[in-house]
Design a protein around this motif. Sequence first.
Motif, PDB file in Angstrom:
ATOM      1  N   ILE A  91      53.069  17.472  28.438  1.00 15.90           N
ATOM      2  CA  ILE A  91      54.011  16.826  29.345  1.00 15.90           C
ATOM      3  C   ILE A  91      54.926  15.909  28.545  1.00 15.90           C
ATOM      4  CG2 ILE A  91      54.257  15.196  31.260  1.00 15.90           C
ATOM      5  CD1 ILE A  91      51.806  16.396  32.523  1.00 15.90           C
ATOM      6  N   TYR A  92      56.204  16.183  28.625  1.00 17.89           N
ATOM      7  CA  TYR A  92      57.202  15.500  27.810  1.00 17.89           C
ATOM      8  C   TYR A  92      57.885  14.374  28.586  1.00 17.89           C
ATOM      9  CZ  TYR A  92      61.331  14.929  24.822  1.00 17.89           C
ATOM     10  OH  TYR A  92      62.319  14.420  24.017  1.00 17.89           O
ATOM     11  N   GLN A  93      58.114  14.595  29.869  1.00 15.51           N
ATOM     12  CA  GLN A  93      58.793  13.582  30.688  1.00 15.51           C
ATOM     13  C   GLN A  93      58.351  13.732  32.141  1.00 15.51           C
ATOM     14  OE1 GLN A  93      63.114  13.853  31.082  1.00 15.51           O
ATOM     15  NE2 GLN A  93      63.278  11.616  31.026  1.00 15.51           N
ATOM     16  N   ILE A  94      58.205  12.585  32.814  1.00 15.62           N
ATOM     17  CA  ILE A  94      57.851  12.578  34.235  1.00 15.62           C
ATOM     18  C   ILE A  94      58.940  11.841  35.000  1.00 15.62           C
ATOM     19  CG2 ILE A  94      56.126  11.969  35.962  1.00 15.62           C
ATOM     20  CD1 ILE A  94      54.039  11.911  33.759  1.00 15.62           C
ATOM     21  N   VAL A  95      59.544  12.522  35.953  1.00 12.24           N
ATOM     22  CA  VAL A  95      60.615  11.954  36.767  1.00 12.24           C
ATOM     23  C   VAL A  95      60.198  12.037  38.230  1.00 12.24           C
ATOM     24  CG1 VAL A  95      63.037  12.119  37.459  1.00 12.24           C
ATOM     25  CG2 VAL A  95      62.378  12.657  35.098  1.00 12.24           C
ATOM     26  N   THR A  96      60.365  10.948  38.960  1.00 17.90           N
ATOM     27  CA  THR A  96      60.075  10.934  40.388  1.00 17.90           C
ATOM     28  C   THR A  96      61.371  10.749  41.165  1.00 17.90           C
ATOM     29  OG1 THR A  96      57.836  10.061  40.110  1.00 17.90           O
ATOM     30  CG2 THR A  96      58.867   9.735  42.252  1.00 17.90           C
ATOM     31  N   MET A  97      61.591  11.619  42.133  1.00 20.49           N
ATOM     32  CA  MET A  97      62.760  11.540  42.999  1.00 20.49           C
ATOM     33  C   MET A  97      62.351  10.855  44.306  1.00 20.49           C
ATOM     34  SD  MET A  97      64.898  13.040  41.031  1.00 20.49           S
ATOM     35  CE  MET A  97      66.299  13.020  42.165  1.00 20.49           C
ATOM     36  N   ILE A  98      63.191   9.932  44.771  1.00 19.63           N
ATOM     37  CA  ILE A  98      62.916   9.212  46.010  1.00 19.63           C
ATOM     38  C   ILE A  98      64.179   9.190  46.873  1.00 19.63           C
ATOM     39  CG2 ILE A  98      62.374   6.974  47.038  1.00 19.63           C
ATOM     40  CD1 ILE A  98      60.552   6.380  44.728  1.00 19.63           C
ATOM     41  N   ASP A  99      64.017   9.582  48.128  1.00 18.99           N
ATOM     42  CA  ASP A  99      65.089   9.486  49.108  1.00 18.99           C
ATOM     43  C   ASP A  99      65.106   8.051  49.623  1.00 18.99           C
ATOM     44  OD1 ASP A  99      66.769   9.545  51.289  1.00 18.99           O
ATOM     45  OD2 ASP A  99      65.882  11.334  52.200  1.00 18.99           O
ATOM     46  N   ALA A 100      66.152   7.299  49.253  1.00 20.28           N
ATOM     47  CA  ALA A 100      66.199   5.884  49.622  1.00 20.28           C
ATOM     48  C   ALA A 100      66.267   5.686  51.127  1.00 20.28           C
ATOM     49  CB  ALA A 100      67.408   5.215  48.955  1.00 20.28           C
ATOM     50  N   SER A 101      66.786   6.667  51.856  1.00 22.12           N
ATOM     51  CA  SER A 101      66.934   6.510  53.302  1.00 22.12           C
ATOM     52  C   SER A 101      65.594   6.533  54.031  1.00 22.12           C
ATOM     53  CB  SER A 101      67.855   7.603  53.860  1.00 22.12           C
ATOM     54  OG  SER A 101      67.257   8.887  53.737  1.00 22.12           O
ATOM     55  N   THR A 102      64.568   7.066  53.393  1.00 20.05           N
ATOM     56  CA  THR A 102      63.245   7.120  54.030  1.00 20.05           C
ATOM     57  C   THR A 102      62.193   6.317  53.264  1.00 20.05           C
ATOM     58  OG1 THR A 102      62.692   9.172  52.826  1.00 20.05           O
ATOM     59  CG2 THR A 102      63.702   9.403  55.005  1.00 20.05           C
ATOM     60  N   PHE A 103      62.598   5.680  52.168  1.00 22.72           N
ATOM     61  CA  PHE A 103      61.623   5.034  51.298  1.00 22.72           C
ATOM     62  C   PHE A 103      60.866   3.915  52.001  1.00 22.72           C
ATOM     63  CE2 PHE A 103      60.673   1.732  48.003  1.00 22.72           C
ATOM     64  CZ  PHE A 103      59.653   2.419  47.369  1.00 22.72           C
ATOM     65  N   ALA A 104      61.553   3.091  52.796  1.00 26.82           N
ATOM     66  CA  ALA A 104      60.887   1.967  53.462  1.00 26.82           C
ATOM     67  C   ALA A 104      59.776   2.460  54.387  1.00 26.82           C
ATOM     68  CB  ALA A 104      61.910   1.143  54.244  1.00 26.82           C
ATOM     69  N   VAL A 105      60.006   3.573  55.061  1.00 29.68           N
ATOM     70  CA  VAL A 105      58.986   4.130  55.953  1.00 29.68           C
ATOM     71  C   VAL A 105      57.783   4.596  55.143  1.00 29.68           C
ATOM     72  CG1 VAL A 105      58.470   5.949  57.616  1.00 29.68           C
ATOM     73  CG2 VAL A 105      60.688   4.796  57.671  1.00 29.68           C
ATOM     74  N   TYR A 106      58.048   5.331  54.049  1.00 28.18           N
ATOM     75  CA  TYR A 106      56.951   5.785  53.194  1.00 28.18           C
ATOM     76  C   TYR A 106      56.199   4.604  52.591  1.00 28.18           C
ATOM     77  CZ  TYR A 106      58.255  10.747  53.273  1.00 28.18           C
ATOM     78  OH  TYR A 106      58.492  12.042  53.653  1.00 28.18           O
ATOM     79  N   LEU A 107      56.937   3.568  52.203  1.00 24.50           N
ATOM     80  CA  LEU A 107      56.310   2.407  51.572  1.00 24.50           C
ATOM     81  C   LEU A 107      55.355   1.714  52.533  1.00 24.50           C
ATOM     82  CD1 LEU A 107      56.380   0.813  48.884  1.00 24.50           C
ATOM     83  CD2 LEU A 107      58.111  -0.663  49.929  1.00 24.50           C
TER      84      LEU A 107
END
Length: 316
Positions: free
Chosen positions: A112-128
């Motif tokens: 594993i060379y790189q780990i990238v996480t994508m987050i939709d900011a419009s739904t992040f507060a709900v997921y958090l």
Amino acid sequence: MDKLEVPVYLITGFLESGKTSFLQEIFESGEFADGERGLLISCEEGEVELDEKATLACKIDTVTLDEEEELTADFLENCKNVYKPKRVFVEYNGMWDPDTILSVDMPRGWEIYQIVTMIDASTFAVYLNNMKSIIGNMIKCTELVIFNRCSEEQDLPMFRRNLKALNSNVQMMFEHKDGRMIELGKDIPPYDLNAPIIDITDDDYGIWYMDVADDKDRYEGKTVRFTARIMKNRKLPKNFCVPGRKAMTCCAEDIRFIGFLCKYPELDNLKNGDWVTLTANMHYERRREYGGVGPVLYATEVVECAAPEDELVYFN
């Protein structure tokens, strides 16, 4: 260790967080259109599909995994033998445990060379609010988080603070919903940095803790006052302790004590676990305890006090 011959790029995030669009941009950039074969392991199916022209130009073969249990060393070894890729992209299901892929035995030469996480900011507060433990599992091993679909109405500094609490080394990028990048700059703390004594309330302790760790220029030589619990440790030098608070960084099962090294000549007068209101001068020094440079508090006044109503601190 085997020589790295095949870099594995791990792209994770919840469904519809922008993983496929991110891969599409990578393949369209031409960076990987060098004639070498690549492999995309897709672990979920979203609404967006990759443009076949882009994958053909980069010579990307695609295999699909439907179940987490299918991600085994034998599966990866078979991928190596069948497709013979020189690079691998994994579009990982955000609901799967990251340890599944991080602990699996990779084929010889794969890493594993790189780990990238994508987050939709419009739904992040709900997921958090509802799935913080799952977010914590994703972020703990991530090097880069890309927030997309951002807007001016969202509390992006709060997003950053929460992720830094989960992984202090994570890097973040913020992309507006119109495609432009957003530069957050420094957070403006909710206390007066220019006051002779910076008073840190219980509600602001988490924000202060994160800011002190990130921005020494703001706090070098400053005097602060806050309420904390004294933690002694035999491994610390004489007259040194760690005044701090318990913080919920991820979930109720993931509570840890956070604080900074402090020198107090009259430490013998305090018991381990005492609650105090502490006034101290701050300096950044190279310390063995930090494994590098970190903040050191030099206490000028320590007054015993009652425990706060809520002993936990948060990073909102």
